[in-house]
Structure formats: C-alpha cells, structure tokens
Design a protein around this motif. Structure first.
Motif, PDB file in Angstrom:
ATOM      1  N   MET A 167     -15.950  86.305 -99.626  1.00  0.00           N
ATOM      2  CA  MET A 167     -16.607  86.270-100.942  1.00  0.00           C
ATOM      3  C   MET A 167     -16.100  85.123-101.804  1.00  0.00           C
ATOM      4  O   MET A 167     -16.821  84.617-102.653  1.00  0.00           O
ATOM      5  CB  MET A 167     -16.400  87.605-101.674  1.00  0.00           C
ATOM      6  N   THR A 168     -14.839  84.728-101.608  1.00  0.00           N
ATOM      7  CA  THR A 168     -14.310  83.629-102.414  1.00  0.00           C
ATOM      8  C   THR A 168     -14.460  82.286-101.709  1.00  0.00           C
ATOM      9  O   THR A 168     -14.011  81.266-102.217  1.00  0.00           O
ATOM     10  CB  THR A 168     -12.823  83.860-102.736  1.00  0.00           C
TER      11      THR A 168
ATOM     12  N   THR B 170      -9.357  92.320 -96.988  1.00  0.00           N
ATOM     13  CA  THR B 170      -8.946  90.946 -97.270  1.00  0.00           C
ATOM     14  C   THR B 170      -9.902  89.953 -96.633  1.00  0.00           C
ATOM     15  O   THR B 170     -10.194  88.900 -97.217  1.00  0.00           O
ATOM     16  CB  THR B 170      -7.501  90.737 -96.785  1.00  0.00           C
ATOM     17  N   THR B 171     -10.429  90.310 -95.445  1.00  0.00           N
ATOM     18  CA  THR B 171     -11.398  89.420 -94.797  1.00  0.00           C
ATOM     19  C   THR B 171     -12.638  89.276 -95.664  1.00  0.00           C
ATOM     20  O   THR B 171     -13.123  88.166 -95.899  1.00  0.00           O
ATOM     21  CB  THR B 171     -11.781  90.000 -93.417  1.00  0.00           C
TER      22      THR B 171
ATOM     23  N   VAL C 163     -20.304  76.453-107.942  1.00  0.00           N
ATOM     24  CA  VAL C 163     -20.176  77.906-107.960  1.00  0.00           C
ATOM     25  C   VAL C 163     -18.720  78.326-108.119  1.00  0.00           C
ATOM     26  O   VAL C 163     -18.408  79.325-108.757  1.00  0.00           O
ATOM     27  CB  VAL C 163     -20.817  78.508-106.692  1.00  0.00           C
ATOM     28  N   LEU C 164     -17.806  77.523-107.586  1.00  0.00           N
ATOM     29  CA  LEU C 164     -16.404  77.918-107.667  1.00  0.00           C
ATOM     30  C   LEU C 164     -15.874  77.857-109.097  1.00  0.00           C
ATOM     31  O   LEU C 164     -14.882  78.482-109.411  1.00  0.00           O
ATOM     32  CB  LEU C 164     -15.550  77.058-106.738  1.00  0.00           C
ATOM     33  N   LYS C 165     -16.548  77.092-109.946  1.00  0.00           N
ATOM     34  CA  LYS C 165     -16.094  77.047-111.337  1.00  0.00           C
ATOM     35  C   LYS C 165     -16.443  78.318-112.084  1.00  0.00           C
ATOM     36  O   LYS C 165     -15.905  78.590-113.142  1.00  0.00           O
ATOM     37  CB  LYS C 165     -16.724  75.851-112.054  1.00  0.00           C
TER      38      LYS C 165
ATOM     39  N   GLU D 128     -25.429  79.782-103.037  1.00  0.00           N
ATOM     40  CA  GLU D 128     -24.734  80.248-101.850  1.00  0.00           C
ATOM     41  C   GLU D 128     -23.346  79.605-101.803  1.00  0.00           C
ATOM     42  O   GLU D 128     -23.204  78.409-102.077  1.00  0.00           O
ATOM     43  CB  GLU D 128     -25.533  79.876-100.603  1.00  0.00           C
ATOM     44  N   ILE D 129     -22.364  80.411-101.487  1.00  0.00           N
ATOM     45  CA  ILE D 129     -21.006  79.880-101.451  1.00  0.00           C
ATOM     46  C   ILE D 129     -20.668  79.485-100.016  1.00  0.00           C
ATOM     47  O   ILE D 129     -21.013  80.165 -99.071  1.00  0.00           O
ATOM     48  CB  ILE D 129     -20.005  80.908-102.009  1.00  0.00           C
ATOM     49  N   ARG D 130     -20.047  78.335 -99.898  1.00  0.00           N
ATOM     50  CA  ARG D 130     -19.713  77.848 -98.560  1.00  0.00           C
ATOM     51  C   ARG D 130     -18.209  77.654 -98.432  1.00  0.00           C
ATOM     52  O   ARG D 130     -17.583  77.136 -99.351  1.00  0.00           O
ATOM     53  CB  ARG D 130     -20.391  76.505 -98.296  1.00  0.00           C
TER      54      ARG D 130
END
Lengths: 410, 267
Positions: free
Chosen positions: B60-61, B54-55, B89-91, B77-79
């Motif tokens: 990753m999300t 889960t961590t 990126v979240l879209k 890069e996801i922040r």
C-alpha cells in the motif's frame, strides 16, 4: 499595490481588492483555481481593518499570502485587525504558519488580531494552533559553537577517552587472544573460515590486479632511467626487491584495510547500535573474545598469504613490461631476480604483513566498539578504521625498516 | 453501523486495493485482496503475526511491487520504486515506521523539517513555525532540540508521526505504532491519533494487533489470516468482537488460543 478606502470617501466602491495567485481575475465573484487565493481589504471604521481571505491557504501559495497580509497591515498600527476566514476552502500547516506570522506582526504593531467566521474544518484546524509559539526560542538554528577554551577542553577530554578506549581494548583483546590460543578447543572458531574467506580469498582478484599494475609501473619508471645507462637488466633487481620488501606487503595491507577493516568497523558498529553486543554480553559471551580474536587471527593469517601472492604477481607485472619495453627475455629477467632476491627479503615482508594484519583487524574492531548512537557514528567509525589503519601501517613500516637495518635482522 | 461510519462510508474511497496478490520470491503471502478505505476514516489492518499485515502495508505504501493487482491512492495508481519526486501520490501519504526510522544524526526539529526543506520552497521561519506546530500537535513541545537517542520509545513514535505529518498528507500510514509501548503511552498515542483524525480529517491506515487501541480508535478493520492468505473478516471492531461467528476472529478478540488452528505454524 494596496489602496485602502476610508469609509465615506468613496461610497460607491467601498472595497479595494488585492488579488494574488495565478491568473486571478479582478471580478467580484471570482472562481478561484486550486492554487489561488484572494485578499479583500476593507476599512470599516477608523480603528478597524477588516480583511477577507478567500480560496486556498496552503503550501503552494503561503509565501504570496504572507506577503499580501504583511503589506495589508504594515502601515496600520493601533487597530483591530479582523480576518474573515469564512470563505477559506482549505488551510494547511503553512497557512497556519502564515496566520501565526500575521499574529506576531500585529502584536509588534500593537494591533489586535481577530480571526473571525472560520468554517468548521478551518476552525478545527486552527484549534490545534498555539498562536503564542513565536515567543519561544528558535529550534532550527544551528547551535552556536561553544567558546574556544571549552572546545579545547572538549577535544582534550575526547583524546583522553580515546586513549583510554585503545588501552583497554588492546588489553582485553590480548587477554582474549591469549586465552583462545592457550585453549584453542574452548574457543569458538566456527566463524573463522568464513572470515578467512571474506578477508582472504575474496580479496585475491583486486590484489592481483593492483599488484600486477604496481609491478608494471615500477618496471616502467625504472626502465626509463636505466635505459640511459644501458642497465636494462637491473629493472629486475629494482622491481623484485621493492615489491617484496615494501610494495607487496603495503599494497595488500591497504586493500585489506579498505575491505575488511572497514567491514569489521561497520559490522561491529551496527551490532553496537542494535544492542547485539549487549545481548552477547548478557548471554555470558565476552564480545571481545567472540568478535575480535577470530578476526585478528583471520586477517593475521590471510594477509601474509595475500602478500606472497602480491609479490609473485607484482614480479610478473615487472616481467611483462621488461619484455615489451626493454627487450629482455623472461629468462634473463627471472635469472636476475633469482640472483638478487633473497629469501630473507620475502620473509621480512611477510613478517611485516603479519603485523599489519593484526593491526588492521584490531583497529577495525576497536572503531566498531567505539560506536555510540546511530547511523552517523557507524559511518565515522568506518572512515576512521581505514584512516587509522593506513596511518598505523605507515608508522609500523618505518619502525620495521629501522629495526631491520639496525639489528641486521636475517 | 453507527452514525460516524455511515457518514464516512458516504465519502469516496481514498485508497482502493484491487485484487492484490503479493509475496517475496515464489512465496505468496497474500492472495487476491480487495478493499476500499474511505476518506477520513481510521482503518486498521489486523491479524496474527505472519498473516501478511506488513506485506500488505508495504504494497500500500509502494515499498513492494504486488505480483498482481494495483493500489490506487486518491485516483492515482501507486508504483513500487517511485520516489516522492516523480510520484505525486507519495506526497499525499505520510508513513511512520515501527522503529520510528528517525534520522539519528538530526534533532527532532530537524527530522520534522526534513520533508519540508526537501519538498517545499517555504522560507526558513515558516518551516520553523510548521515544525513547532507539528511537534506540539503530537505533544512534543520543548523537546525540539533533542536527538532521537535521547528520547523514550513513545516520544520517538510521536516524533516520527510529526515528521510524517509535516507535509499535511491526506493519508497517514502507521506500522505497528503501539509496539513496545506501555498501556498508558499507547492510550495517549491513541488520543493523539484520534485528535489528528478528527481535527484534520486525515485518513489513517494502522497496521497493528493491539486490541485496546483498535477498539478505541478504529472505525473499520479488516482481519487477515495466514492460512487463508486473505481477508477473513471486516467491519467495525466492536462488531467483530461481539458478533463474529468465525472462531479465528473470536480468538483474536478474546485473546484465547483455543481455536482449531491456533497453533503457530511450524516452520
């Protein structure tokens, strides 16, 4: 603007292009940008309309594609409409929705729609689409309000159930409280100290600030009037009596209703949603006894304490204003307070505040237990805990006022 | 490596997890994890309870900031803490949570329409078509106007999947999608997942420990371990089941508790 060439009329240029999308060029082999598309319209025979879609058919341009397609078929009844999808690079759900809309439109105009030459990825995507969906009833329209009579009936039924809940809750809570107080050793008092801390000592700062200001405001308003008659010293009478009899208990109670009453409703409501209340019940614990009676005891005890505190700080607030605005000395002020304020005034206020405390805790818990469903219901319970508390406090205040007056209590 | 896997491995990695170390406070749960997820594959993160699945999912999300390292999704890069409005990126990503996380005050259709109304300017009837399409893709036609409270657990998961798919994301994340479902419901959810993956080419990252579903759906898996705080095995689930030498991996796939560290760590 779409012009459609009839076959044979203009052999040299059998194709007219309607191009939409950002910056599309009018060339024959266009390089389409990522959000662009092109719609070419051919009319092959008198009964066939052939459309070629190219580029991307997705959320960014769905509206334009839809408008272009609608324009293309608008005045073309009774034809076979063939849409060539071989040059579609990418299609998403909004693109599929556009094709569904085209299908609906074609049916309306008695056209036959055929989607032809779809590439493998487009084909796999379109295989998921049920093009007959539009026949179904709408799913996103707000539901129509039921007839007036049904609404009235529904309202009456809700009131009936609410009253039933309240009566059952009062009964259950009284029994639980009676049992707990009769056999205090059997009761679970562990959470009590935490609850007293939360509802009592944590509320001290806000009670202090508000009652100080309330005392100061009362003194200030009184001073403006009393100065006209040179009756400055009577500010002390007004402030001390009204604070101890009315403002102190009411102010502390409203603060506690907003803090603890709301917290109890939200806490028990969330427990209700996550089935914690059911878990308690199945472990042989009476949720009312476990959750409600310590809360009633806690707030019943802490609210009078907070009220005494509010009384003292409120009278102090009045003193500060009197010293600065009315040239009284603190000694004269407090002498006057001592002359006019009787112990019975303070006690009357404290008795009231005990009743307020019991009501606030009970209403908070009741609203929590009434939660059904999810997050929205918890929000409603919290709101109604505070609103109901304030209403009940005011009614109780009126009852006490009459009771004290007519029975010459104390 | 079977044919499908070699085809997928030829794709570019759509998610790159690079040297991620993450945890809560001073406690490190996963240390220096790196792996790639290729476009179009069904990728599963396995492991026993408490191993950091889960961590890793939260990192990753973008729900949890890694202590070190980075996650790159589709070149960006996801922040953590970035909203979908600021982080494009979240879209590209749809997430279904373990409990479904449907909005209880909205009907299924309204739940699925929510991201569309928020992030697109499509007209109402197009949104309605898309919502119908999505709900029928997950097998929920006819239930559009029910509230989440009126549904069974499996239907809630499907509805959550429909909502996650509303914006046609390139990547779908699932946190324990099979938790609390009966075998038959799990199997039909497997079918739905496979159908969506095969027809839309959506990349899927599934955090789970449901063996049957892993074997049926996943192209490639990684397995995490609590003691190691990292990856102890990766490959196709069949490979791991049949060929792994690691007793921890064998125990997991054989549902046995005989390995050297099979005891639950005492707190």
């Amino acid at each position: 603007m779409i012009t459609v060439d009839l076959p044979g009329k203009n052999k040299a240029n059998p194709k007219t292009t309607d191009r939409s999308g950002a910056g599309g060029s009018a060339g024959d082999a266009p390089n389409l940008g990522p959000s662009e598309f092109a719609l070419d319209i051919h009319e092959k025979t008198f009964d066939e309309l052939s459309l070629v879609l190219r580029g991307r058919l997705w959320v960014e341009n769905a509206e334009e594609v839809r408008a272009a397609l609608m324009r293309a078929v608008e005045h073309e009844p009774l034809k076979n409409v063939v849409v060539d999808l071989s040059e579609i690079d990418y299609i998403d759900s909004s693109g599929a929705a556009v094709l569904m809309e085209l299908h609906r439109k074609c049916r309306e105009m008695n056209n036959m729609l055929k989607l032809a030459r779809a590439g493998p990825s487009v084909r796999r995507f379109l295989d998921l689409v049920d093009f007959d969906h539009f026949k179904d009833k709408p799913i996103l329209r707000p539901r129509a309000a039921p007839p007036l009579l049904v609404q009235i009936g529904g309202g009456a039924e809700r009131i009936y159930h609410t009253v039933q809940d309240i009566i059952m809750f009062i009964g259950a809570a009284s029994i639980a409280l009676y049992e707990d107080l009769r056999h205090p050793r059997q009761a679970k008092w562990d959470p009590l100290w935490k609850l007293i801390e939360r509802s009592g000592s944590d509320a001290v700062p806000i009670v202090a600030i508000l009652s100080f200001l309330m005392g100061a405001i009362l003194a200030f308003q009184a001073a403006i009037q009393l100065r006209k008659f040179g009756a400055n010293v009577f500010v002390a009478d007004l402030v001390s009596v009204s604070i101890c009899l009315e403002m102190g208990p009411l102010l502390a109670a409203i603060i506690v209703a907003g803090r603890s009453g709301a917290a109890y409703a939200a806490h028990i409501g969330a427990m209700q949603v996550t089935e914690e209340v059911d878990a308690l019940r199945l472990m042989g614990v009476d949720p009312i006894r476990y959750l409600v009676s310590p809360r009633i005891v806690a707030v019943g005890l802490t609210l009078p304490c907070l009220t005494i505190f509010a009384d003292i700080v409120g009278i102090l607030g009045g003193c500060v204003v009197s010293v600065f605005a009315l040239d009284l000395t603190p000694i004269t002020y407090f002498n006057q307070v001592g002359r006019v304020l009787e112990v019975s005034d303070v006690v009357k206020g404290l008795i009231k505040s005990f009743a307020y405390g019991v009501e606030i805790a009970a209403i908070g818990c009741l609203r929590g237990f009434q939660v059904r469903g999810g997050a929205e219901s918890v929000g409603q319970a919290t709101t109604s805990a505070v609103v109901t508390s304030v209403f009940v406090l005011t009614v109780t205040d009126a009852i006490f006022a009459m009771f004290y007056h007519y029975t010459r209590f104390l | 490596m079977n044919e499908r896997q070699s085809v997928l491995a030829a794709n570019d990695p759509i998610i790159s997890v690079r040297n991620v170390t993450a945890g809560y406070g001073d406690e490190i749960i996963i240390r220096d994890i790196s792996f790639d997820v290729f476009a179009g594959e069904i990728f599963s993160i396995l492991g026993r309870s408490g191993c950091g699945k889960t961590t890793l999912f939260k990192v990753m999300t973008g729900l949890l900031e890694p202590v070190e390292g980075a996650v790159v999704i589709d070149g960006e890069e996801i922040r953590a803490g970035e909203s979908a409005q600021t982080g494009s990126v979240l879209k590209k990503v749809g997430v279904t949570f373990q409990s479904g996380a449907l909005f209880t005050s909205m009907t299924l259709a309204e739940n699925a329409a929510f991201p569309l109304r928020l992030h697109t300017r499509l007209p109402a009837d197009t949104i309605e078509r898309i919502v119908k399409l999505k709900l029928s893709e997950v097998g929920l036609e006819g239930f559009e106007e029910l509230l989440p409270a009126e549904l069974s657990g499996g239907m809630r998961k499907r509805a959550a999947l429909a909502r996650a798919m509303a914006l046609d994301p390139k990547i779908l994340f699932f946190d324990e999608p099979f938790a609390g479902l009966d075998p038959v419901t799990s199997a039909t959810l497997d079918e739905t997942i496979l159908k969506i993956n095969r027809s839309l080419g959506t990349t899927m990252v599934i955090v789970t420990h449901e063996l049957a579903s892993i074997l049926r759906t996943a192209d490639r898996v990684i397995m995490l371990d609590r003691e190691e705080k990292g990856i102890i095995a990766q490959g196709s689930p069949q490979e791991l089941r049949d060929k792994s030498d690691d007793p921890r991996v064998r125990d997991f796939f054989n549902r046995s508790a005989s390995g050297p560290d099979s005891n639950e760590k005492s707190p």
